[in-house]
Design a protein around this motif. Structure first.
Motif, PDB file in Angstrom:
ATOM      1  N   GLN A 130       1.014  -1.163  -0.023  1.00 56.52           N
ATOM      2  CA  GLN A 130      -0.019   0.078  -0.107  1.00 56.52           C
ATOM      3  C   GLN A 130       1.018   1.124  -0.079  1.00 56.52           C
ATOM      4  OE1 GLN A 130      -2.279   1.144   3.634  1.00 56.52           O
ATOM      5  NE2 GLN A 130      -3.908   1.074   2.163  1.00 56.52           N
ATOM      6  N   VAL A 131       0.444   2.081  -0.863  1.00 56.13           N
ATOM      7  CA  VAL A 131       1.389   3.379  -0.872  1.00 56.13           C
ATOM      8  C   VAL A 131       0.882   4.215   0.443  1.00 56.13           C
ATOM      9  CG1 VAL A 131       1.618   5.658  -1.952  1.00 56.13           C
ATOM     10  CG2 VAL A 131       1.479   3.445  -3.138  1.00 56.13           C
ATOM     11  N   VAL A 132       2.110   4.519   1.030  1.00 55.90           N
ATOM     12  CA  VAL A 132       1.882   5.408   2.555  1.00 55.90           C
ATOM     13  C   VAL A 132       2.372   6.648   2.195  1.00 55.90           C
ATOM     14  CG1 VAL A 132       1.747   3.236   3.909  1.00 55.90           C
ATOM     15  CG2 VAL A 132       4.094   4.186   3.243  1.00 55.90           C
ATOM     16  N   ALA A 133       3.204   7.071   1.219  1.00 54.11           N
ATOM     17  CA  ALA A 133       3.625   8.370   0.846  1.00 54.11           C
ATOM     18  C   ALA A 133       4.109   8.591  -0.273  1.00 54.11           C
ATOM     19  CB  ALA A 133       5.056   8.701   1.913  1.00 54.11           C
ATOM     20  N   TRP A 134       4.120   9.972  -0.736  1.00 48.65           N
ATOM     21  CA  TRP A 134       4.377  10.206  -2.185  1.00 48.65           C
ATOM     22  C   TRP A 134       5.252  11.609  -2.119  1.00 48.65           C
ATOM     23  CZ3 TRP A 134       2.360  14.860  -3.570  1.00 48.65           C
ATOM     24  CH2 TRP A 134       1.189  15.075  -3.364  1.00 48.65           C
ATOM     25  N   ALA A 135       6.088  11.822  -2.889  1.00 51.11           N
ATOM     26  CA  ALA A 135       6.937  13.228  -3.298  1.00 51.11           C
ATOM     27  C   ALA A 135       6.911  13.401  -4.388  1.00 51.11           C
ATOM     28  CB  ALA A 135       8.223  12.963  -2.531  1.00 51.11           C
ATOM     29  N   PRO A 170       0.249   9.669   8.568  1.00 51.42           N
ATOM     30  CA  PRO A 170       1.031  10.091   9.682  1.00 51.42           C
ATOM     31  C   PRO A 170       1.533   8.798  10.604  1.00 51.42           C
ATOM     32  CG  PRO A 170      -1.406  10.410   9.568  1.00 51.42           C
ATOM     33  CD  PRO A 170      -0.869  10.069   8.292  1.00 51.42           C
ATOM     34  N   ALA A 171       0.825   7.581  10.126  1.00 50.30           N
ATOM     35  CA  ALA A 171       1.526   6.305  10.829  1.00 50.30           C
ATOM     36  C   ALA A 171       2.839   6.043  10.442  1.00 50.30           C
ATOM     37  CB  ALA A 171       0.549   5.174  10.362  1.00 50.30           C
ATOM     38  N   HIS A 172       3.511   6.814   9.634  1.00 51.95           N
ATOM     39  CA  HIS A 172       4.893   6.410   9.078  1.00 51.95           C
ATOM     40  C   HIS A 172       5.761   7.712   9.186  1.00 51.95           C
ATOM     41  CE1 HIS A 172       3.848   2.348   7.936  1.00 51.95           C
ATOM     42  NE2 HIS A 172       2.976   2.744   7.567  1.00 51.95           N
ATOM     43  N   PRO A 173       5.866   8.124  10.189  1.00 51.81           N
ATOM     44  CA  PRO A 173       6.715   9.603  10.423  1.00 51.81           C
ATOM     45  C   PRO A 173       8.048   9.508  10.014  1.00 51.81           C
ATOM     46  CG  PRO A 173       6.164   8.650  12.433  1.00 51.81           C
ATOM     47  CD  PRO A 173       5.289   7.875  11.752  1.00 51.81           C
ATOM     48  N   GLU A 174       8.574   8.269  10.195  1.00 51.62           N
ATOM     49  CA  GLU A 174      10.084   7.945   9.830  1.00 51.62           C
ATOM     50  C   GLU A 174      10.367   8.334   8.367  1.00 51.62           C
ATOM     51  OE1 GLU A 174       8.044   4.191   8.814  1.00 51.62           O
ATOM     52  OE2 GLU A 174       7.689   5.661  10.621  1.00 51.62           O
TER      53      GLU A 174
END
Length: 292
Positions: A58-63, A77-81
Motif C-alpha cells: 500500500q502506498v503510504v507516502a508520495w513526493a 502519519p502512521a509512518h513519520p519516519e
C-alpha cells in the motif's frame, strides 16, 4: 518499506488513493488537485521527479519534486519516519540549492522535520487561503442576457475549453498558460473528471468566456473548484460566479455536501478570494511556505 519511481497514470491513482484515505477538511491536497496538476500540461514529466513509498503493498507516502526546487508531498502519519527519507530523496532529485515546501498551517507534524533540514517559514510573499462552503442553500446562477451557461459536452470541447483557460490565466507579468487542447484532453481522461462538473459561460457569439471545473470526491462528498476563470475582456459581469454556482449545483446533485477552493490569500491577486467570499465561501486555513 519500498521506494519506487513514478511510472505513469496508474501511480497517480495510487497517489490519489492515499490522498483520499488521509483527506479531511483541513487537508491541503484533494484528489482533484493531483489530477489537474499532473495533466494540465504535456511534456513536463522530465521536470517532475516523483516517488512513492509502499508498505505491505500500500502506498503510504508520495513526493513530487518540481524543478527548480519545489517539493510537494503527502505522508501517512502512521509512518513519520519517512519524512526524513523524503527530504533526503528530494535533495538528490533536483539540483537547485534553493528549496521550498508548502504546507497547510495545520500540518504541524512536518514542521519540525523541515526545520531540522534547514528550512524556515517564509515571513512574507505568496500564500493561499483555503475556503469552504456548505452546499445546503446554493443560490441559482444568473448570467447576462444572450449569454449561455452549459456543461462541457466532452472531448469535442477540449480546444475551446483550453482556449478560454489560456485567456483567463494569461496575466500580465507572468508566463503564458501552457494548457492546450491536447493537455485538456488528458485532464478529461483522468479520474475523477466528469464533464457534467465542467461548466462554461458562452458570449452571445458562442465563444466561451468563463469556466469552472469541479472535482468530486464521492467518498467524502467534498467538491474542489480547480480551476475557475474569466477571459479578461469579459470580467465584472459575474460570469465566473455563474459558472461556479452551476458546477456546484451539479456536484450537489451527485452527492456533494461541501465545496473547497484555495485562491491567493495575499494582496497580489485579491479578486478571486473576494468572488468566492461573495458566494458564501469562508476561509479556515492558509498555506505556509518553508524555504531553504
Amino acid at each position: 518499506m519500498k521506494r519506487r519511481d513514478y511510472e505513469g497514470p496508474g501511480d497517480l491513482r495510487a497517489m490519489q488513493d492515499l490522498t483520499r484515505r488521509l483527506w479531511s477538511p483541513e487537508s491541503r491536497w484533494h484528489i482533484g488537485d493531483l489530477a489537474w496538476s499532473r495533466f494540465q500540461h504535456v511534456g513536463r514529466e522530465p521536470e517532475w521527479p516523483t516517488s512513492l513509498w509502499e508498505h505491505d503493498g500500500q502506498v503510504v507516502a508520495w513526493a513530487w519534486a518540481q524543478r527548480p526546487g519545489t517539493l510537494d508531498l503527502r505522508l501517512d502519519p502512521a509512518h513519520p519516519e519517512l519524512a526524513e527519507e523524503i527530504l533526503r530523496w528530494s535533495d538528490g532529485a533536483v539540483e537547485s540549492l534553493e528549496r521550498d515546501v508548502t504546507l497547510l498551517e495545520s500540518e504541524t507534524d512536518l514542521v519540525e522535520v523541515l526545520r531540522r533540514h534547514g528550512y524556515r517559514a517564509q515571513e512574507s510573499g505568496v500564500f493561499f487561503t483555503h475556503m469552504r462552503l456548505d452546499l445546503d442553500a446554493l443560490p441559482e446562477p444568473k448570467i447576462p442576457a444572450a449569454h449561455t451557461l452549459r456543461a462541457v459536452r466532452g472531448e469535442q470541447d477540449a480546444e475551446t475549453r483550453a482556449a478560454v483557460h489560456r485567456a483567463a490565466f494569461s496575466l500580465q507579468g507572468l508566463p503564458p498558460s501552457r494548457v492546450t487542447g491536447e493537455s485538456y484532453r488528458q485532464v478529461m481522461r483522468a479520474w475523477p473528471y466528469r464533464a457534467e462538473l465542467d461548466w462554461l459561460v458562452e458570449a452571445p457569439d458562442g465563444t466561451p468566456v468563463a469556466f469552472c471545473l469541479v472535482w468530486l470526491d464521492e467518498e467524502h462528498r467534498a467538491a474542489l473548484l480547480e480551476p475557475v476563470g474569466t477571459d479578461p475582456a469579459h470580467r465584472r459581469l459575474g460570469l465566473a460566479s455563474a459558472a461556479t454556482l452551476a458546477a456546484l449545483h451539479a456536484a450537489r446533485r451527485l452527492g456533494a455536501r461541501s465545496a473547497f477552493v484555495a485562491p491567493r490569500g495575499d494582496d497580489g491577486h485579491p479578486m478571486a478570494r473576494k468572488t468566492y467570499e461573495s458566494l458564501g465561501f469562508r476561509g479556515f486555513a492558509r498555506t505556509v511556505t518553508f524555504v531553504r
